[in-house]
Structure formats: C-alpha cells, structure tokens
Design a protein around this motif. Structure first.
Motif, PDB file in Angstrom:
ATOM      1  N   SER A  21       0.804  -1.222   0.000  1.00  0.00           N
ATOM      2  CA  SER A  21       0.000   0.000   0.000  1.00  0.00           C
ATOM      3  C   SER A  21       0.834   1.267   0.000  1.00  0.00           C
ATOM      4  N   ALA A  22       2.144   1.128   0.167  1.00  0.00           N
ATOM      5  CA  ALA A  22       2.999   2.315   0.223  1.00  0.00           C
ATOM      6  C   ALA A  22       3.089   2.968  -1.150  1.00  0.00           C
ATOM      7  N   THR A  23       2.830   4.241  -1.222  1.00  0.00           N
ATOM      8  CA  THR A  23       2.925   5.005  -2.460  1.00  0.00           C
ATOM      9  C   THR A  23       4.218   5.801  -2.456  1.00  0.00           C
ATOM     10  N   PRO A  24       5.013   5.760  -3.549  1.00  0.00           N
ATOM     11  CA  PRO A  24       6.261   6.520  -3.580  1.00  0.00           C
ATOM     12  C   PRO A  24       6.032   7.990  -3.249  1.00  0.00           C
ATOM     13  N   HIS A  25       6.857   8.515  -2.344  1.00  0.00           N
ATOM     14  CA  HIS A  25       6.803   9.928  -1.959  1.00  0.00           C
ATOM     15  C   HIS A  25       5.462  10.313  -1.329  1.00  0.00           C
ATOM     16  N   SER A  26       4.726   9.338  -0.776  1.00  0.00           N
ATOM     17  CA  SER A  26       3.394   9.630  -0.250  1.00  0.00           C
ATOM     18  C   SER A  26       3.431  10.600   0.920  1.00  0.00           C
ATOM     19  N   SER A  27       4.574  10.689   1.608  1.00  0.00           N
ATOM     20  CA  SER A  27       4.659  11.582   2.761  1.00  0.00           C
ATOM     21  C   SER A  27       5.045  13.004   2.374  1.00  0.00           C
ATOM     22  N   LEU A  28       5.336  13.219   1.097  1.00  0.00           N
ATOM     23  CA  LEU A  28       5.778  14.532   0.643  1.00  0.00           C
ATOM     24  C   LEU A  28       4.597  15.376   0.180  1.00  0.00           C
ATOM     25  N   SER A  29       4.777  16.672   0.231  1.00  0.00           N
ATOM     26  CA  SER A  29       3.747  17.578  -0.254  1.00  0.00           C
ATOM     27  C   SER A  29       3.738  17.577  -1.775  1.00  0.00           C
ATOM     28  N   VAL A  30       2.698  18.159  -2.367  1.00  0.00           N
ATOM     29  CA  VAL A  30       2.594  18.226  -3.823  1.00  0.00           C
ATOM     30  C   VAL A  30       3.776  18.984  -4.413  1.00  0.00           C
ATOM     31  N   VAL A  31       4.166  20.083  -3.777  1.00  0.00           N
ATOM     32  CA  VAL A  31       5.283  20.889  -4.278  1.00  0.00           C
ATOM     33  C   VAL A  31       6.586  20.103  -4.198  1.00  0.00           C
ATOM     34  N   GLU A  32       6.794  19.345  -3.103  1.00  0.00           N
ATOM     35  CA  GLU A  32       8.010  18.536  -2.965  1.00  0.00           C
ATOM     36  C   GLU A  32       8.059  17.439  -4.020  1.00  0.00           C
ATOM     37  N   ARG A  33       6.913  16.794  -4.292  1.00  0.00           N
ATOM     38  CA  ARG A  33       6.874  15.778  -5.338  1.00  0.00           C
ATOM     39  C   ARG A  33       7.121  16.399  -6.706  1.00  0.00           C
ATOM     40  N   GLN A  34       6.606  17.607  -6.908  1.00  0.00           N
ATOM     41  CA  GLN A  34       6.822  18.319  -8.164  1.00  0.00           C
ATOM     42  C   GLN A  34       8.309  18.544  -8.402  1.00  0.00           C
ATOM     43  N   GLU A  35       9.040  18.943  -7.358  1.00  0.00           N
ATOM     44  CA  GLU A  35      10.468  19.210  -7.485  1.00  0.00           C
ATOM     45  C   GLU A  35      11.249  17.939  -7.797  1.00  0.00           C
ATOM     46  N   ILE A  36      10.843  16.802  -7.192  1.00  0.00           N
ATOM     47  CA  ILE A  36      11.530  15.533  -7.430  1.00  0.00           C
ATOM     48  C   ILE A  36      11.380  15.105  -8.884  1.00  0.00           C
ATOM     49  N   VAL A  37      10.152  15.178  -9.402  1.00  0.00           N
ATOM     50  CA  VAL A  37       9.898  14.746 -10.776  1.00  0.00           C
ATOM     51  C   VAL A  37      10.618  15.642 -11.775  1.00  0.00           C
ATOM     52  N   ASN A  38      10.709  16.927 -11.457  1.00  0.00           N
ATOM     53  CA  ASN A  38      11.291  17.886 -12.391  1.00  0.00           C
ATOM     54  C   ASN A  38      12.809  17.793 -12.491  1.00  0.00           C
ATOM     55  N   LYS A  39      13.473  17.132 -11.547  1.00  0.00           N
ATOM     56  CA  LYS A  39      14.928  17.059 -11.549  1.00  0.00           C
ATOM     57  C   LYS A  39      15.394  15.901 -12.422  1.00  0.00           C
ATOM     58  N   GLY A  88       0.573  15.376 -15.777  1.00  0.00           N
ATOM     59  CA  GLY A  88      -0.689  15.610 -15.092  1.00  0.00           C
ATOM     60  C   GLY A  88      -1.037  17.073 -14.924  1.00  0.00           C
ATOM     61  N   PHE A  89      -0.561  17.926 -15.835  1.00  0.00           N
ATOM     62  CA  PHE A  89      -0.772  19.376 -15.761  1.00  0.00           C
ATOM     63  C   PHE A  89      -0.094  19.988 -14.537  1.00  0.00           C
ATOM     64  N   LEU A  90       0.713  19.191 -13.832  1.00  0.00           N
ATOM     65  CA  LEU A  90       1.298  19.638 -12.564  1.00  0.00           C
ATOM     66  C   LEU A  90       2.814  19.750 -12.616  1.00  0.00           C
ATOM     67  N   THR A  91       3.487  18.771 -13.239  1.00  0.00           N
ATOM     68  CA  THR A  91       4.943  18.730 -13.228  1.00  0.00           C
ATOM     69  C   THR A  91       5.507  18.842 -14.636  1.00  0.00           C
ATOM     70  N   GLY A  92       6.805  19.095 -14.693  1.00  0.00           N
ATOM     71  CA  GLY A  92       7.508  19.176 -15.966  1.00  0.00           C
ATOM     72  C   GLY A  92       8.228  20.502 -16.125  1.00  0.00           C
ATOM     73  N   THR A  93       9.431  20.438 -16.673  1.00  0.00           N
ATOM     74  CA  THR A  93      10.211  21.636 -16.966  1.00  0.00           C
ATOM     75  C   THR A  93      10.816  21.479 -18.351  1.00  0.00           C
ATOM     76  N   ILE A  94      11.453  22.513 -18.832  1.00  0.00           N
ATOM     77  CA  ILE A  94      12.161  22.408 -20.104  1.00  0.00           C
ATOM     78  C   ILE A  94      13.234  21.329 -20.008  1.00  0.00           C
ATOM     79  N   THR A  95      14.038  21.367 -18.951  1.00  0.00           N
ATOM     80  CA  THR A  95      15.147  20.424 -18.794  1.00  0.00           C
ATOM     81  C   THR A  95      14.670  18.987 -18.652  1.00  0.00           C
ATOM     82  N   SER A  96      13.528  18.780 -18.001  1.00  0.00           N
ATOM     83  CA  SER A  96      13.048  17.413 -17.793  1.00  0.00           C
ATOM     84  C   SER A  96      12.720  16.714 -19.103  1.00  0.00           C
ATOM     85  N   GLU A  97      12.509  17.478 -20.171  1.00  0.00           N
ATOM     86  CA  GLU A  97      12.159  16.893 -21.462  1.00  0.00           C
ATOM     87  C   GLU A  97      13.334  16.867 -22.436  1.00  0.00           C
TER      88      GLU A  97
END
Length: 261
Positions: A21-39, A88-97
């Motif tokens: 049942s553990a979801t990756p980064h489930s304890s992090l806020s939306v902004v923190e998860r956004q930063e992880i995905v964008n790096k 998801g309309f939430l994450t992504g940067t120029i560098t991430s692509e």
C-alpha cells in the motif's frame, strides 16, 4: 473505460504489487513531489539546443527550447514538431524533457520545439489550452529562425500534453480555432489522456453491471488510483462542466471524447 472482466482474475504479480500500500513519496507535499519529478539530468550535447521565450496573449512569458540534430542539413527546411510535455498538468520543466526531445530530433532529423506550458495549481483551465495556441502561433511566426517548413508542422503530446495536443488539433480540424496557419501535418499522442473522468457518467450507465467497468475496478489501483487521478484533473480544470463534448466517428466505431476549448 472498458469491461476487462473477460480476461479473468488479477495476476499473481499484480496482486503482489497491489498488496504493497505504500505510495512513492506519499509523505511529501505536492510541491516537494513536483520538485523531485522535475529534476532530470540534462542530455549530452548531440543536438543544437537554443532557448526561446514566447509571449502569451495575457502578456506572460513561456520558456521554450528547440532541438536540432548536429547531423541535420541546416540549409534545408526541416519538419517541425511542437512538443507538449506530460505530468498531469502539474509537473515538468524544459530540462526534464531534454532527453526525449533530443532523441526525437536525433532519430528523425526534424526540429523539435519543447514549450513549458503553465501548470496547476497556480494556473487552471483555460491557461494551458491558451498557451498551446500561443505556442503554435509563435512557432509559425519564427519558422525561419527554426529552419522549419511551415507545411510540415506536427504536434507531439505525452499524457496531459497529449490531451492538449488532441484538443488543439481537433479544434483546428473542425475549423473552430482562430489560426490562419497551414493545416497541421499530423499529431503523435503518447499515453494520451483523452477523456476526463467527469465524462464517464453516461458511459457507465450503458454497462449492464457498472461494477465491472475499469473505472470501478481500478479505483484503488496502487499506481494510479481514482483519488490520485482527481488530484490532477480537479486542479487542472476546476470548472463545473465541459464546454464541448464530441462524438468522433470512424470505420472502427465511435469514440466519445471530452475536450475543453
């Protein structure tokens, strides 16, 4: 959304995944998860990368980056792809692509224009849709600078980016858009999100047993549950209903899709 019950019970492997049942980064806020995905690591310089700024209709500025293979003949007009990222309309940067856009440019010999449309929760509908239109117009206004062929402009979208791509192309195909540019040469939709969950109601009513529909059976899926899906869609749209619903016909039957213009 379909009835997959004919394929039997879940596999042993899937049950093992779903039991965790553990979801990756489930304890992090939306902004923190956004930063992880964008790096993401910047791709090695096998392409010519040029940064641009696109002025939007509301006087904001969008970051963009064009990619051309170092092996391409810059004396020739090349096809151009407007690339719309997923996330998801939430994450992504120029560098991430950088990686995927560079590979497209290297493997196909075309020019790729990667534009970072604005994300939720700061920007909701119709900002990303308007950004897509502005990006398309900017591409044509600067087609000479990009070394592109205005008759060979296509749109590529991944996930939420595919939602925007399909919406924009359909709008232009039905002559509902305001652009006077040459017809779009084509579109490539990767893992597209084409139907918003709010459109599922009438479809569910057609099931003899609604409990077998994939929306119901996968509502607690460990990788993408219904509640997680709604985190993205509710943030992106945040409106009461859809402006337009289209029934698209083809020789394979009909496909119902909801798009916002």
């Amino acid at each position: 959304m379909y009835d997959f019950s004919q394929y039997g019970t879940p596999s042993k492997e899937w049950l093992e995944v779903s039991s965790d049942s553990a979801t990756p980064h489930s304890s992090l806020s939306v902004v923190e998860r956004q930063e992880i995905v964008n790096k993401m690591e910047t791709l090695s310089p096998m392409v010519r990368m040029v940064d641009h700024n696109i002025l939007t209709q509301d006087q904001s500025s969008l970051k963009s980056r064009s990619y051309t293979s170092v092996d391409s003949d810059i004396t020739q007009r090349l096809p151009v792809a407007l690339y719309l990222q997923g996330g998801g309309f939430l994450t992504g940067t120029i560098t991430s692509e950088d990686a995927v856009c560079s590979r497209i440019a290297i493997n196909t010999g075309i020019v790729v224009l990667n534009v970072c449309y604005r994300h939720t929760p700061q920007h909701t509908y119709p900002v990303a849709w308007n950004d897509t239109h502005d990006e398309f117009e900017w591409l044509h206004d600067h087609i000479d600078d990009l070394g592109g062929d205005p008759q060979q402009v296509m749109i590529i979208g991944i996930s939420s980016g595919a939602y925007l791509a399909a919406s924009f192309v359909l709008e232009e195909h039905l002559s509902l858009g305001s652009t006077t540019r040459p017809p779009i040469a084509g579109q490539i939709l990767m893992v597209p999100s084409l139907i918003n969950v709010e459109c599922y109601g009438p479809m569910i009513e057609k099931f003899q047993d609604p409990s077998v529909c994939s929306l119901h059976k996968s509502r607690d899926a460990p990788l993408l549950s219904l509640s997680t899906l709604q985190v993205y869609t509710v943030r992106a749209f945040r409106v009461g209903n859809f402006d337009m619903c289209f029934t698209l016909t083809s020789d394979r039957g009909y496909h119902r899709a909801c798009f916002k213009f």
